[in-house]
Design a protein around this motif. Sequence first.
Motif, PDB file in Angstrom:
ATOM      1  N   GLU B  32      58.637 -20.893  57.801  1.00  0.00           N
ATOM      2  CA  GLU B  32      58.252 -19.522  57.457  1.00  0.00           C
ATOM      3  C   GLU B  32      57.596 -18.839  58.663  1.00  0.00           C
ATOM      4  O   GLU B  32      57.900 -17.699  58.988  1.00  0.00           O
ATOM      5  N   ALA B  33      56.716 -19.586  59.343  1.00  0.00           N
ATOM      6  CA  ALA B  33      56.018 -19.016  60.501  1.00  0.00           C
ATOM      7  C   ALA B  33      57.000 -18.741  61.645  1.00  0.00           C
ATOM      8  O   ALA B  33      56.850 -17.756  62.372  1.00  0.00           O
ATOM      9  N   LEU B  34      58.002 -19.593  61.789  1.00  0.00           N
ATOM     10  CA  LEU B  34      58.974 -19.420  62.884  1.00  0.00           C
ATOM     11  C   LEU B  34      59.908 -18.244  62.630  1.00  0.00           C
ATOM     12  O   LEU B  34      60.384 -17.616  63.562  1.00  0.00           O
ATOM     13  N   GLY B  35      60.195 -17.971  61.383  1.00  0.00           N
ATOM     14  CA  GLY B  35      61.181 -16.933  61.068  1.00  0.00           C
ATOM     15  C   GLY B  35      62.576 -17.521  61.134  1.00  0.00           C
ATOM     16  O   GLY B  35      62.758 -18.742  61.032  1.00  0.00           O
ATOM     17  N   ASP B  36      63.581 -16.657  61.303  1.00  0.00           N
ATOM     18  CA  ASP B  36      64.972 -17.113  61.268  1.00  0.00           C
ATOM     19  C   ASP B  36      65.252 -18.154  62.342  1.00  0.00           C
ATOM     20  O   ASP B  36      65.154 -17.857  63.534  1.00  0.00           O
ATOM     21  N   VAL B  38      67.682 -20.305  64.538  1.00  0.00           N
ATOM     22  CA  VAL B  38      69.055 -20.075  64.982  1.00  0.00           C
ATOM     23  C   VAL B  38      69.649 -21.248  65.758  1.00  0.00           C
ATOM     24  O   VAL B  38      70.843 -21.264  66.047  1.00  0.00           O
ATOM     25  N   GLU B  59      64.636 -23.536  67.621  1.00  0.00           N
ATOM     26  CA  GLU B  59      64.681 -22.195  68.200  1.00  0.00           C
ATOM     27  C   GLU B  59      64.802 -21.163  67.090  1.00  0.00           C
ATOM     28  O   GLU B  59      65.773 -21.165  66.334  1.00  0.00           O
ATOM     29  N   SER B  60      63.816 -20.283  67.009  1.00  0.00           N
ATOM     30  CA  SER B  60      63.959 -19.146  66.100  1.00  0.00           C
ATOM     31  C   SER B  60      64.415 -17.961  66.937  1.00  0.00           C
ATOM     32  O   SER B  60      64.585 -18.085  68.152  1.00  0.00           O
ATOM     33  N   VAL B  61      64.631 -16.811  66.306  1.00  0.00           N
ATOM     34  CA  VAL B  61      65.120 -15.666  67.065  1.00  0.00           C
ATOM     35  C   VAL B  61      64.202 -15.378  68.247  1.00  0.00           C
ATOM     36  O   VAL B  61      64.664 -15.115  69.348  1.00  0.00           O
ATOM     37  N   LYS B  62      62.904 -15.463  68.013  1.00  0.00           N
ATOM     38  CA  LYS B  62      61.968 -15.063  69.058  1.00  0.00           C
ATOM     39  C   LYS B  62      61.326 -16.184  69.854  1.00  0.00           C
ATOM     40  O   LYS B  62      60.797 -15.938  70.924  1.00  0.00           O
ATOM     41  N   ALA B  63      61.324 -17.423  69.346  1.00  0.00           N
ATOM     42  CA  ALA B  63      60.528 -18.442  70.031  1.00  0.00           C
ATOM     43  C   ALA B  63      61.141 -19.832  69.956  1.00  0.00           C
ATOM     44  O   ALA B  63      61.927 -20.140  69.063  1.00  0.00           O
ATOM     45  N   SER B  64      60.763 -20.665  70.925  1.00  0.00           N
ATOM     46  CA  SER B  64      61.136 -22.080  70.928  1.00  0.00           C
ATOM     47  C   SER B  64      59.915 -22.883  70.522  1.00  0.00           C
ATOM     48  O   SER B  64      58.837 -22.660  71.044  1.00  0.00           O
TER      49      SER B  64
END
Lengths: 358, 125
Positions: B32-36, B38, B59-64
């Motif tokens: 949940e904290a990571l978001g989508d 990918v 890897e989420s959309v914004k962060a590793s």
Amino acid sequence: MDELKKTPLYEAHIALGGKMVDFGGWALPVQYSSIIEEHKAVRTACGLFDVSHMGEVFILGEGAFDFIQNLVTNDITTMTPGRCRYAVMCYPDGGAVDDVLIYKFADDRYMLVVNAANTQKDLDWINMNAPENVTVVNESPLWAQLALQGPKFEEVLNAAGYEGEIPAKNYTFTEHNTVAGVDCLVSRTGYTGEDGVELYCKAEDAMKLHAALLAAGKDIGLLPCALGARDTLRFEASMPLYGHEMSAEINPVECGVDFAIKFKKPAFIGREALMQPKTRQRIGLKVLKGLAREHMPVLMNGEIVGFTTSGGPAPSLGGNYAMAIVPAEVPEDAVWTIDVRGRQIPCERVDLPFYKRA
Amino acid sequence: MVPNDRKYTRDHEWVMVEGNIAKMGITAHAAEALGDIVYVELPVVGDETAIGESYCVVESVKASSAVYSAVTGTVTEVNEELDAAPELLNEDAFANFIAAVEFTEINEDELMDAEAYEQFCAEEE
């Protein structure tokens, strides 16, 4: 977060459950629901962004035309009142001060929309170069800017009771339109690769306009969208982002925005430097297995030849992509990899833009 | 919400032990904290890992984000499904393990049960 600057829509972001982050000194949401859902809403229906952090700098006075013509790479001769034009402000060495959107009201009245994080730097540069017959006014704090992007934007405007003329052509704008009693300047522009408009209103009217558009778009598939989706959308459409694909170190020729550089113009700051043969170029890579981000080494046939400027998923296309700065001359059959934490990730060179709307 | 058939780390990973095999993944809270999500950079069967070591990158959309091991041992199985469908971690992080490790050591003292982990998350908010 308390010391961060807030846009006039800060309370709306909190009320909508936005995940707030520090974006270049501004408290802005990175997402509300999901970056990918927000991204897809813009491609298929509509999305509403708060871009009030962008700077609005007015150039006034009888010298305005000549001054801007010398300040930026694009040619503003053919601009009539009601038109917008994308351009780059360069240093004498060709490096980019910023990329800007120019709005023409009259020969002696223009507005430059600049990147939020660059506003002060741009003002310093503009003021330093401005002649006596030009007045530079930073109106950024007075304005709110909303981007309504996606194929159903007109439907949303109409549902919101839009009164006035919707600008019909890309890169044009109309003034004194009314939405929910709010006076707006509306331009057919955006940063998503999708059709849409950007609406400028007085900062104190922003909450009202934002709420009216959200309510009007509720049954049309409109989602409030945040910075995360703004970045994946512009990335997928391969639009440069200052500080990534273009910077003081990456000039606009290398960035590949040739459409906005007019060498026919006899003079503008940076012209001589930009006319030198180009040594680097921006290319697109499809990342075949893995995910690359910015500032990772790019290898051609096993040798480091450049670096990534942005990388991530392209949600409408599927898969992960990267943009990179590499030498201007590279063989067609080159084998490309990106060094991700010491691992060589295979890539395939693809044309830019990654995504183009039908 | 948090299943009580396994243990949890302070870095929001879960570990489920059966004999000398530890199945590991990330918690719903982490997803949940990571978001989508990918991409999941999975380990390879045969990889050695150790307590507190990163064995996977999500890897989420914004962060590793690194995923840390709760055990020391050898990877015996990876969840290949995540290769094609990394979003499974967003859909149900507890039903989708990342890797199974045949372990020689586990940091029992550092691990929390479901109740303690829920409290830990509440305190972190």
